[in-house]
Design a protein around this motif. Structure first.
Motif: not given
Ligand code: ADP
Ligand code: ZN
Length: 617
Positions: A28, A30-32, A35, A53-60, A337, A575
């Motif tokens: 990727y 850029a950070f979202r 993040q 929220p779910t899909g918000g990108g918590k894992s990163l 997501r 994806h």
């Molecule tokens: P959460 O755990 O918050 O539900 P995830 O960490 O699974 O969300 O991220 C949701 C989706 O968004 C994933 O498919 C991930 O690859 C994508 N994503 C997260 N951060 C970014 C980013 N900075 N740029 C593009 N895609 C991102």
């Protein structure tokens, strides 16, 4: 003066290690949202509490810092069944990940322990119970290694009145005491203030960076429909709007899960049941099939879903009313997501209200607990009966202001509100007469039969045709009357009592009976909303042009084969959103392919040539 031509100085990624990792490992650019702020804070050694929220990108938020800090990032997650997939996903990205849980045999465990101690892991997933308050083998192992950070996933599990409470989470406050120098990051998608405060207190995160991301999920279309013929309505949704799509259908009871799954299978839809009454193996198989295969429908109780990372769930349907707005938000949040348009559909009727009110009355626990449950249900009912934008109401519940979304049922097809004062009085006075004149109480059906002037056996048996209200309600149909009862219950103007859920007046009924207050109700629009209408709405994904559609299908076919070979879910390979972009942009070279979102260095190396072959093949 010489200009220094060192490319390293020109390349922003090299001056910015977090961005470099984001691009190289995750693909990727850029950070979202928040993040960046979280990553920087944790990399620098600070604690954080992240509500996103779910899909918000918590894992990163924890994966990037774990890669940047010395030592191993330890992720505490209650989702044992999903650890394997999480680790596989990371490994495909070239991240060194492992897990420790009760499903492993000794040798596997030993190998992971050794890798941890040798710092040959970037991330280690462990279950909360394995920390066992601090004296367990896992806790002792952690003492012997170097830890980059603790990530506490699904942190709302620490909240005692929350719907996912896990006692093991309470012991996690010891992390701070034992490893005062290791940063902790707690993450959750549950957003209410009460939960937020409880997480903060219990995990001692008062001094942490608190980040609350916006809770809107613009790609989810929210729809709440009156429940008439639930199965038919569901089938209609699946057939006309989501043929071949993966989705989740939530039911309240195990029995209705079984029956609904059977029904769908009988209708030729690939559906699987999931509930806590099924044996462990069946549950694991169904879950893993849902994650791995394309287009399966999971019919489940809420036992299913926490942490389901499957990005391409296209719809979440509720056949029964969720107990709270938080639950509803979290369950519907499992749709979309990947950011592509998805549907959250709920069917809800009179029986739901009666049943849930009854359940609360007979629930264990003290009066205070029942009041909490009751307030949660009221908020859910208010969302169902609102004539406003669903999203506005939903976000307001989480303290976020917004304007009408244009992508929910009430925005797309505005319902009217109508003055239901007179019907409300008729219904309430029927209940009153039964109570006063006869000392009786009945379910909604009997009152409606009386109002409609029906001489049923039960009416005759109790000579209810002699009541003055008999037959005074023929202006409304039975369905409309059920709507009136439902909305009176939802608005708290009528109560449910006892084992049979019979109707009873409450304090709020009086003013209505005495004509001291008006009652407004939601009138359903004639035509139900269809997703097709929304495709032109703001969350719509552009239809792929014909040429790209062909390429997309070829890429999907390649992905299915590859995922099978590697023994991982399809989305772990790439994806849908990434494949769509490849199909549209048609990169001709590996370098060009590498610029597509979701294509990091490891995946480019591993799959690049095959993707180009499939694309141009
Ligand atoms: P959460 O755990 O918050 O539900 P995830 O960490 O699974 O969300 O991220 C949701 C989706 O968004 C994933 O498919 C991930 O690859 C994508 N994503 C997260 N951060 C970014 C980013 N900075 N740029 C593009 N895609 C991102
Ligand atoms: Zn709306």
């Amino acid at each position: 003066m010489d200009v220094i031509e060192d490319p390293a100085l020109q390349d922003p990624a090299i001056q910015d290690p977090a961005l470099e990792v984001l691009g190289r490992v995750f693909g990727y650019d850029a950070f979202r949202g928040p993040q960046r702020e979280v990553v920087d804070h944790v990399v620098a050694g600070g604690d954080a509490l992240v509500l996103m929220p779910t899909g918000g990108g918590k894992s990163l938020c924890y994966q990037v810092p774990a890669l940047l800090r010395d030592g191993v990032g330890v992720v505490i997650s209650p989702l044992i069944a999903l650890m394997q997939d999480q680790v596989d996903t990371l490994r495909t990205l070239g991240v060194r990940a492992g897990f420790l849980n009760s499903s492993q045999d000794r040798a596997e465990r030993r190998a992971v322990e050794e890798a941890f101690l040798a710092e040959e892991l970037d991330l280690l997933y462990v279950a909360p119970e394995s920390l066992g308050g601090g004296a367990s083998p896992t806790a002792r192992l952690l003492e012997r290694g170097r830890i980059a950070l603790f990530a506490i996933d699904e942190a709302h599990c620490v909240a005692q009145w929350g719907h996912d409470f896990r006692p093991d989470y309470l012991a996690l406050s010891m992390l701070h005491e034992r490893w005062p120098d290791v940063p902790r990051i707690a993450l959750t998608a549950t957003a209410t203030r009460a939960t937020h405060t409880e997480i903060s207190t219990r995990l001692q995160l008062d001094d942490a960076l608190h980040v609350v991301a916006g809770f809107d999920r613009p790609n989810i279309q929210y729809r709440i429909a009156p429940k008439n013929e639930p199965r038919k309505q569901l089938l209609d949704l699946l057939r006309t709007e989501h043929p071949g799509d993966a989705g989740i259908v939530y039911c309240l009871s195990r029995a209705s899960v079984e029956k609904t799954a059977e029904f769908l299978v009988g209708q030729g839809i690939a559906a699987l049941p999931y509930h806590a009454g099924l044996d462990q193996r069946t549950r694991a198989t169904h879950q893993s099939r849902f994650l791995r295969e394309d287009g399966l429908v999971m019919v489940a109780t809420i036992a299913f879903g926490m942490g389901i990372d499957k990005p391409d769930v296209r719809f979440v349907a509720h056949l029964d009313l969720p107990k709270s707005v938080e639950g509803y938000y979290q369950e519907t949040g499992r749709a979309g997501r990947d950011g592509l348009p998805s549907t959250a559909w709920l069917a809800y009727g009179l029986a739901d209200v009666v049943q849930q009110r009854k359940m609360i009355d007979s629930s264990e626990g003290d009066a205070a607990h029942r009041r909490v449950l009751s307030a949660q249900l009221d908020a859910m009912l208010a969302l169902c009966e609102t004539v406003e934008c669903r999203r506005v109401r939903l976000l307001a519940h989480f303290g976020q202001e917004s304007s009408p979304c244009g992508n929910c049922d009430t925005c797309l097809n505005p319902p009217e509100s109508w003055d239901a004062t007179v019907p409300a009085q008729m219904l309430l006075s029927t209940v009153l007469r039964l109570q006063r004149e006869r000392g009786q109480s009945f379910g909604a059906g009997q009152s409606i039969d009386i109002l409609l002037g029906r001489r049923t056996d039960k009416v005759a048996q109790h000579s209810h045709d002699e009541l003055t209200v008999f037959g005074i309600g023929t202006d409304l149909t039975e369905g409309q009357w059920r709507g009136v009862v439902r909305q009176l219950l939802a608005q708290g103007l009528l109560a449910v009592q006892g084992e049979y859920g019979t109707l009873a007046l409450n304090e709020a009924s009086g003013p209505v009976l005495r004509r001291e207050r008006e009652v407004l109700m939601r009138r359903e629009p004639d035509r139900p909303v269809r997703a097709a209408r929304a495709r032109g709405g703001k969350a719509a994904a552009p239809e792929l042009p014909a040429s790209a559609a062909g390429a997309f299908e070829r890429l999907r076919a390649w992905r299915a084969v590859t995922a099978k070979e590697q023994g991982v879910p399809a989305y772990v390979v790439f994806h849908d959103a990434t494949l769509r972009q490849i199909a549209t942009e048609e990169p001709a070279t590996l370098a060009a392919l590498g610029t597509i979102g979701g294509v990091g260095a490891t995946k480019l190396e591993k799959f690049g040539d095959q993707v180009l072959a499939a694309l141009h093949g």
